[in-house]
Write a protein that holds these residues in place. Structure first.
Motif, PDB file in Angstrom:
ATOM      1  N   UNK A 164     106.166  44.012  92.106  1.00  0.00           N
ATOM      2  CA  UNK A 164     105.949  42.603  92.416  1.00  0.00           C
ATOM      3  C   UNK A 164     104.597  42.485  93.111  1.00  0.00           C
ATOM      4  N   UNK A 165     103.793  41.572  92.645  1.00  0.00           N
ATOM      5  CA  UNK A 165     102.489  41.305  93.242  1.00  0.00           C
ATOM      6  C   UNK A 165     102.569  39.964  93.952  1.00  0.00           C
ATOM      7  N   UNK A 166     102.395  39.981  95.284  1.00  0.00           N
ATOM      8  CA  UNK A 166     102.445  38.762  96.091  1.00  0.00           C
ATOM      9  C   UNK A 166     101.047  38.168  96.128  1.00  0.00           C
ATOM     10  N   UNK A 167     100.930  36.893  95.731  1.00  0.00           N
ATOM     11  CA  UNK A 167      99.640  36.216  95.710  1.00  0.00           C
ATOM     12  C   UNK A 167      99.489  35.198  96.834  1.00  0.00           C
ATOM     13  N   UNK A 168     100.627  34.769  97.398  1.00  0.00           N
ATOM     14  CA  UNK A 168     100.583  33.769  98.467  1.00  0.00           C
ATOM     15  C   UNK A 168     101.773  33.995  99.384  1.00  0.00           C
ATOM     16  N   UNK A 169     101.528  33.934 100.693  1.00  0.00           N
ATOM     17  CA  UNK A 169     102.600  34.057 101.682  1.00  0.00           C
ATOM     18  C   UNK A 169     102.490  32.899 102.665  1.00  0.00           C
ATOM     19  N   UNK A 170     103.628  32.319 103.009  1.00  0.00           N
ATOM     20  CA  UNK A 170     103.639  31.230 103.985  1.00  0.00           C
ATOM     21  C   UNK A 170     104.924  31.314 104.800  1.00  0.00           C
ATOM     22  N   UNK A 171     104.965  30.540 105.870  1.00  0.00           N
ATOM     23  CA  UNK A 171     106.166  30.489 106.715  1.00  0.00           C
ATOM     24  C   UNK A 171     106.832  29.135 106.524  1.00  0.00           C
ATOM     25  N   UNK A 172     108.138  29.154 106.416  1.00  0.00           N
ATOM     26  CA  UNK A 172     108.924  27.924 106.301  1.00  0.00           C
ATOM     27  C   UNK A 172     110.139  28.091 107.215  1.00  0.00           C
ATOM     28  N   UNK A 173     110.974  27.083 107.252  1.00  0.00           N
ATOM     29  CA  UNK A 173     112.168  27.124 108.094  1.00  0.00           C
ATOM     30  C   UNK A 173     113.381  26.770 107.258  1.00  0.00           C
ATOM     31  N   UNK A 174     114.469  27.498 107.490  1.00  0.00           N
ATOM     32  CA  UNK A 174     115.703  27.328 106.731  1.00  0.00           C
ATOM     33  C   UNK A 174     116.832  27.030 107.707  1.00  0.00           C
ATOM     34  N   UNK A 175     117.547  25.931 107.455  1.00  0.00           N
ATOM     35  CA  UNK A 175     118.658  25.557 108.342  1.00  0.00           C
ATOM     36  C   UNK A 175     119.930  26.266 107.883  1.00  0.00           C
ATOM     37  N   UNK A 176     120.549  26.965 108.811  1.00  0.00           N
ATOM     38  CA  UNK A 176     121.822  27.629 108.564  1.00  0.00           C
ATOM     39  C   UNK A 176     122.917  26.580 108.773  1.00  0.00           C
ATOM     40  N   UNK A 177     123.556  26.161 107.714  1.00  0.00           N
ATOM     41  CA  UNK A 177     124.563  25.093 107.799  1.00  0.00           C
ATOM     42  C   UNK A 177     125.748  25.475 108.686  1.00  0.00           C
ATOM     43  N   UNK A 178     126.119  26.742 108.690  1.00  0.00           N
ATOM     44  CA  UNK A 178     127.289  27.164 109.458  1.00  0.00           C
ATOM     45  C   UNK A 178     127.047  27.071 110.964  1.00  0.00           C
ATOM     46  N   UNK A 179     125.846  27.435 111.410  1.00  0.00           N
ATOM     47  CA  UNK A 179     125.588  27.467 112.847  1.00  0.00           C
ATOM     48  C   UNK A 179     124.611  26.399 113.318  1.00  0.00           C
ATOM     49  N   UNK A 180     124.010  25.659 112.403  1.00  0.00           N
ATOM     50  CA  UNK A 180     123.002  24.633 112.690  1.00  0.00           C
ATOM     51  C   UNK A 180     121.709  25.201 113.278  1.00  0.00           C
ATOM     52  N   UNK A 181     121.520  26.520 113.197  1.00  0.00           N
ATOM     53  CA  UNK A 181     120.268  27.129 113.634  1.00  0.00           C
ATOM     54  C   UNK A 181     119.199  26.934 112.573  1.00  0.00           C
ATOM     55  N   UNK A 182     117.973  26.817 113.017  1.00  0.00           N
ATOM     56  CA  UNK A 182     116.847  26.755 112.097  1.00  0.00           C
ATOM     57  C   UNK A 182     116.120  28.082 112.215  1.00  0.00           C
ATOM     58  N   UNK A 183     116.072  28.839 111.115  1.00  0.00           N
ATOM     59  CA  UNK A 183     115.489  30.169 111.118  1.00  0.00           C
ATOM     60  C   UNK A 183     114.146  30.178 110.391  1.00  0.00           C
ATOM     61  N   UNK A 184     113.165  30.879 110.956  1.00  0.00           N
ATOM     62  CA  UNK A 184     111.894  31.012 110.239  1.00  0.00           C
ATOM     63  C   UNK A 184     112.037  32.028 109.105  1.00  0.00           C
ATOM     64  N   UNK A 185     111.422  31.733 107.983  1.00  0.00           N
ATOM     65  CA  UNK A 185     111.436  32.645 106.839  1.00  0.00           C
ATOM     66  C   UNK A 185     110.023  32.784 106.280  1.00  0.00           C
ATOM     67  N   UNK A 186     109.760  33.905 105.646  1.00  0.00           N
ATOM     68  CA  UNK A 186     108.540  34.090 104.881  1.00  0.00           C
ATOM     69  C   UNK A 186     108.821  33.664 103.452  1.00  0.00           C
ATOM     70  N   UNK A 187     107.939  32.871 102.863  1.00  0.00           N
ATOM     71  CA  UNK A 187     108.036  32.489 101.459  1.00  0.00           C
ATOM     72  C   UNK A 187     106.905  33.222 100.735  1.00  0.00           C
ATOM     73  N   UNK A 188     107.273  34.052  99.773  1.00  0.00           N
ATOM     74  CA  UNK A 188     106.308  34.854  99.027  1.00  0.00           C
ATOM     75  C   UNK A 188     106.280  34.396  97.579  1.00  0.00           C
TER      76      UNK A 188
END
Length: 70
Positions: free
Chosen positions: A15-39
């Motif tokens: 896999x060749x990664x051409x772009x990386x960014x940070x986003x946030x994903x809401x965990x519906x079960x706990x209502x936490x917002x977690x940071x994720x890398x989007x590749x």
């Protein structure tokens, strides 16, 4: 288009990664917002073709989300 249900991941050579960014994903079960890398990039398959890929990975280890104190 490739169906993820029938796709054999053993076909991926690399896999060749051409772009990386940070986003946030809401965990519906706990209502936490977690940071994720989007590749974004492309996967080279064993048959020499390429396909676009979009991957997301947790930006923090699972141990970062221990019990919340009240």
């Amino acid at each position: 288009a490739i169906s993820l249900v029938s796709f054999d991941y053993k076909q991926i050579k690399k896999i060749i990664v051409k772009k990386a960014s940070i986003a946030y994903l809401k965990d519906e079960a706990s209502s936490l917002i977690r940071p994720i890398f989007v590749l974004e990039g492309e996967a080279q398959l064993t048959n020499s073709s390429t396909i676009p890929v979009l991957l997301h990975l947790s930006a923090l280890s699972d141990s970062s989300f221990g019990p919340l104190s009240k």
